[in-house]
Design a protein around this motif. Sequence first.
Motif, PDB file in Angstrom:
ATOM      1  N   LEU A 118       0.882  -1.167   0.000  1.00 15.57           N
ATOM      2  CA  LEU A 118       0.000   0.000   0.000  1.00 15.57           C
ATOM      3  C   LEU A 118       0.919   1.216   0.000  1.00 15.57           C
ATOM      4  O   LEU A 118       1.648   1.445   0.970  1.00 15.57           O
ATOM      5  CB  LEU A 118      -0.909  -0.013   1.223  1.00 15.57           C
ATOM      6  N   ILE A 119       0.890   1.973  -1.081  1.00 16.31           N
ATOM      7  CA  ILE A 119       1.838   3.058  -1.289  1.00 16.31           C
ATOM      8  C   ILE A 119       1.146   4.399  -1.092  1.00 16.31           C
ATOM      9  O   ILE A 119       0.077   4.652  -1.663  1.00 16.31           O
ATOM     10  CB  ILE A 119       2.461   2.962  -2.700  1.00 16.31           C
ATOM     11  N   GLU A 120       1.779   5.240  -0.265  1.00 16.17           N
ATOM     12  CA  GLU A 120       1.233   6.568   0.019  1.00 16.17           C
ATOM     13  C   GLU A 120       0.892   7.311  -1.270  1.00 16.17           C
ATOM     14  O   GLU A 120       1.632   7.256  -2.241  1.00 16.17           O
ATOM     15  CB  GLU A 120       2.249   7.368   0.835  1.00 16.17           C
ATOM     16  N   ALA A 121      -0.252   7.983  -1.267  1.00 16.71           N
ATOM     17  CA  ALA A 121      -0.789   8.791  -2.365  1.00 16.71           C
ATOM     18  C   ALA A 121      -1.485   7.953  -3.440  1.00 16.71           C
ATOM     19  O   ALA A 121      -2.053   8.510  -4.368  1.00 16.71           O
ATOM     20  CB  ALA A 121       0.271   9.690  -2.995  1.00 16.71           C
ATOM     21  N   GLU A 122      -1.446   6.638  -3.323  1.00 15.19           N
ATOM     22  CA  GLU A 122      -2.228   5.800  -4.230  1.00 15.19           C
ATOM     23  C   GLU A 122      -3.575   5.507  -3.575  1.00 15.19           C
ATOM     24  O   GLU A 122      -3.853   5.979  -2.469  1.00 15.19           O
ATOM     25  CB  GLU A 122      -1.483   4.497  -4.541  1.00 15.19           C
ATOM     26  N   SER A 123      -4.403   4.741  -4.244  1.00 15.14           N
ATOM     27  CA  SER A 123      -5.683   4.323  -3.675  1.00 15.14           C
ATOM     28  C   SER A 123      -6.018   2.937  -4.209  1.00 15.14           C
ATOM     29  O   SER A 123      -5.388   2.458  -5.149  1.00 15.14           O
ATOM     30  CB  SER A 123      -6.797   5.317  -4.005  1.00 15.14           C
ATOM     31  N   TYR A 124      -7.013   2.309  -3.602  1.00 14.41           N
ATOM     32  CA  TYR A 124      -7.470   0.998  -4.049  1.00 14.41           C
ATOM     33  C   TYR A 124      -8.960   0.884  -3.770  1.00 14.41           C
ATOM     34  O   TYR A 124      -9.536   1.669  -3.023  1.00 14.41           O
ATOM     35  CB  TYR A 124      -6.685  -0.128  -3.357  1.00 14.41           C
ATOM     36  N   SER A 125      -9.567  -0.106  -4.391  1.00 17.77           N
ATOM     37  CA  SER A 125     -10.996  -0.341  -4.216  1.00 17.77           C
ATOM     38  C   SER A 125     -11.211  -1.392  -3.127  1.00 17.77           C
ATOM     39  O   SER A 125     -10.525  -2.415  -3.104  1.00 17.77           O
ATOM     40  CB  SER A 125     -11.609  -0.818  -5.528  1.00 17.77           C
ATOM     41  N   LEU A 126     -12.163  -1.118  -2.253  1.00 16.54           N
ATOM     42  CA  LEU A 126     -12.568  -2.062  -1.217  1.00 16.54           C
ATOM     43  C   LEU A 126     -14.068  -2.262  -1.363  1.00 16.54           C
ATOM     44  O   LEU A 126     -14.821  -1.289  -1.412  1.00 16.54           O
ATOM     45  CB  LEU A 126     -12.233  -1.517   0.177  1.00 16.54           C
ATOM     46  N   ILE A 127     -14.504  -3.498  -1.473  1.00 10.83           N
ATOM     47  CA  ILE A 127     -15.914  -3.828  -1.639  1.00 10.83           C
ATOM     48  C   ILE A 127     -16.470  -4.269  -0.290  1.00 10.83           C
ATOM     49  O   ILE A 127     -15.929  -5.191   0.335  1.00 10.83           O
ATOM     50  CB  ILE A 127     -16.117  -4.968  -2.665  1.00 10.83           C
ATOM     51  N   LEU A 128     -17.523  -3.605   0.176  1.00 10.74           N
ATOM     52  CA  LEU A 128     -18.231  -4.003   1.391  1.00 10.74           C
ATOM     53  C   LEU A 128     -19.357  -4.936   0.963  1.00 10.74           C
ATOM     54  O   LEU A 128     -20.155  -4.593   0.084  1.00 10.74           O
ATOM     55  CB  LEU A 128     -18.800  -2.784   2.107  1.00 10.74           C
ATOM     56  N   ILE A 129     -19.429  -6.115   1.585  1.00 13.33           N
ATOM     57  CA  ILE A 129     -20.431  -7.116   1.221  1.00 13.33           C
ATOM     58  C   ILE A 129     -21.439  -7.227   2.363  1.00 13.33           C
ATOM     59  O   ILE A 129     -21.053  -7.380   3.525  1.00 13.33           O
ATOM     60  CB  ILE A 129     -19.765  -8.478   0.963  1.00 13.33           C
ATOM     61  N   GLY A 131     -25.253  -8.776   4.048  1.00 14.29           N
ATOM     62  CA  GLY A 131     -25.984 -10.024   4.216  1.00 14.29           C
ATOM     63  C   GLY A 131     -27.068 -10.259   3.187  1.00 14.29           C
ATOM     64  O   GLY A 131     -27.424 -11.405   2.920  1.00 14.29           O
ATOM     65  N   ASP A 132     -27.592  -9.210   2.582  1.00 14.43           N
ATOM     66  CA  ASP A 132     -28.633  -9.376   1.569  1.00 14.43           C
ATOM     67  C   ASP A 132     -28.040  -9.620   0.184  1.00 14.43           C
ATOM     68  O   ASP A 132     -28.758  -9.678  -0.802  1.00 14.43           O
ATOM     69  CB  ASP A 132     -29.568  -8.167   1.543  1.00 14.43           C
ATOM     70  N   GLY A 133     -26.703  -9.743   0.111  1.00 10.59           N
ATOM     71  CA  GLY A 133     -26.030  -9.978  -1.162  1.00 10.59           C
ATOM     72  C   GLY A 133     -25.598  -8.714  -1.873  1.00 10.59           C
ATOM     73  O   GLY A 133     -24.894  -8.777  -2.878  1.00 10.59           O
ATOM     74  N   SER A 134     -25.981  -7.558  -1.355  1.00 14.38           N
ATOM     75  CA  SER A 134     -25.587  -6.308  -1.998  1.00 14.38           C
ATOM     76  C   SER A 134     -24.135  -5.973  -1.666  1.00 14.38           C
ATOM     77  O   SER A 134     -23.566  -6.480  -0.695  1.00 14.38           O
ATOM     78  CB  SER A 134     -26.511  -5.163  -1.573  1.00 14.38           C
ATOM     79  N   GLU A 135     -23.557  -5.136  -2.504  1.00 14.59           N
ATOM     80  CA  GLU A 135     -22.171  -4.724  -2.333  1.00 14.59           C
ATOM     81  C   GLU A 135     -22.053  -3.225  -2.540  1.00 14.59           C
ATOM     82  O   GLU A 135     -22.792  -2.641  -3.330  1.00 14.59           O
ATOM     83  CB  GLU A 135     -21.275  -5.437  -3.352  1.00 14.59           C
ATOM     84  N   VAL A 136     -21.117  -2.617  -1.821  1.00 12.99           N
ATOM     85  CA  VAL A 136     -20.837  -1.196  -1.963  1.00 12.99           C
ATOM     86  C   VAL A 136     -19.336  -1.052  -2.176  1.00 12.99           C
ATOM     87  O   VAL A 136     -18.540  -1.527  -1.361  1.00 12.99           O
ATOM     88  CB  VAL A 136     -21.284  -0.401  -0.712  1.00 12.99           C
ATOM     89  N   ALA A 137     -18.946  -0.406  -3.278  1.00 13.68           N
ATOM     90  CA  ALA A 137     -17.534  -0.183  -3.585  1.00 13.68           C
ATOM     91  C   ALA A 137     -17.078   1.138  -2.989  1.00 13.68           C
ATOM     92  O   ALA A 137     -17.782   2.144  -3.074  1.00 13.68           O
ATOM     93  CB  ALA A 137     -17.314  -0.185  -5.090  1.00 13.68           C
ATOM     94  N   VAL A 138     -15.897   1.117  -2.394  1.00 18.95           N
ATOM     95  CA  VAL A 138     -15.319   2.300  -1.760  1.00 18.95           C
ATOM     96  C   VAL A 138     -13.907   2.481  -2.300  1.00 18.95           C
ATOM     97  O   VAL A 138     -13.149   1.513  -2.380  1.00 18.95           O
ATOM     98  CB  VAL A 138     -15.251   2.118  -0.225  1.00 18.95           C
ATOM     99  N   THR A 139     -13.542   3.689  -2.678  1.00 20.53           N
ATOM    100  CA  THR A 139     -12.166   3.990  -3.052  1.00 20.53           C
ATOM    101  C   THR A 139     -11.449   4.461  -1.800  1.00 20.53           C
ATOM    102  O   THR A 139     -11.877   5.419  -1.150  1.00 20.53           O
ATOM    103  CB  THR A 139     -12.107   5.071  -4.149  1.00 20.53           C
ATOM    104  N   VAL A 140     -10.366   3.760  -1.463  1.00 24.40           N
ATOM    105  CA  VAL A 140      -9.646   4.030  -0.222  1.00 24.40           C
ATOM    106  C   VAL A 140      -8.298   4.673  -0.547  1.00 24.40           C
ATOM    107  O   VAL A 140      -7.424   4.029  -1.128  1.00 24.40           O
ATOM    108  CB  VAL A 140      -9.429   2.727   0.582  1.00 24.40           C
ATOM    109  N   PRO A 141      -8.101   5.946  -0.164  1.00 30.30           N
ATOM    110  CA  PRO A 141      -6.797   6.571  -0.370  1.00 30.30           C
ATOM    111  C   PRO A 141      -5.796   6.071   0.667  1.00 30.30           C
ATOM    112  O   PRO A 141      -6.153   5.804   1.815  1.00 30.30           O
ATOM    113  CB  PRO A 141      -7.082   8.065  -0.180  1.00 30.30           C
TER     114      PRO A 141
END
Length: 155
Positions: A118-129, A131-141
């Motif tokens: 994990l490199i400073e000033a970059e970002s990555y995607s984190l998917i929250l899953i 119980g109802d099967g839905s997902e929410v994508a978050v960009t994490v700096p």
Amino acid sequence: MKSMFQIIVMATLTAMAGLASAGPEDIVVGDPWSRASIGTSRPGVAYMTIRNTGDSAMTLTGLRTEVAAMPHVHRTATDDSGVSSMAPAGDIEIAPAGTVALEPGSLHAMLMKLNRPLIEAESYSLILIFGDGSEVAVTVPVLGMRAGGMNTCGV
């Protein structure tokens, strides 16, 4: 002109549509951030607030990301003697109109078996899953290794 039956059916369907519900559109993620890692030999970590604006509880059941093979929500606990330990938290229920904070020293996203640093000033995607099967994508700096959070780092 509509019959009384049609009016009653329409009113019932409209009322049913307004019953308690929650879905991914009701999840608001605030202030996501992560610390830079030292290579890939140690786990990474991510923090954020997760707010449920819906009328029924949502349950966070898992995480997925390209940066780690084993992302989990962990809980840090400190016993009476001052010794801290971490363990998987399991499912996290977010009450209607409630907020769950993933923050240092408490619940947090533990990113085990990093696939890349994990490199400073970059970002990555984190998917929250949920119980109802839905997902929410978050960009994490990714902030610096000594970062204390989005609000304390001027970001």
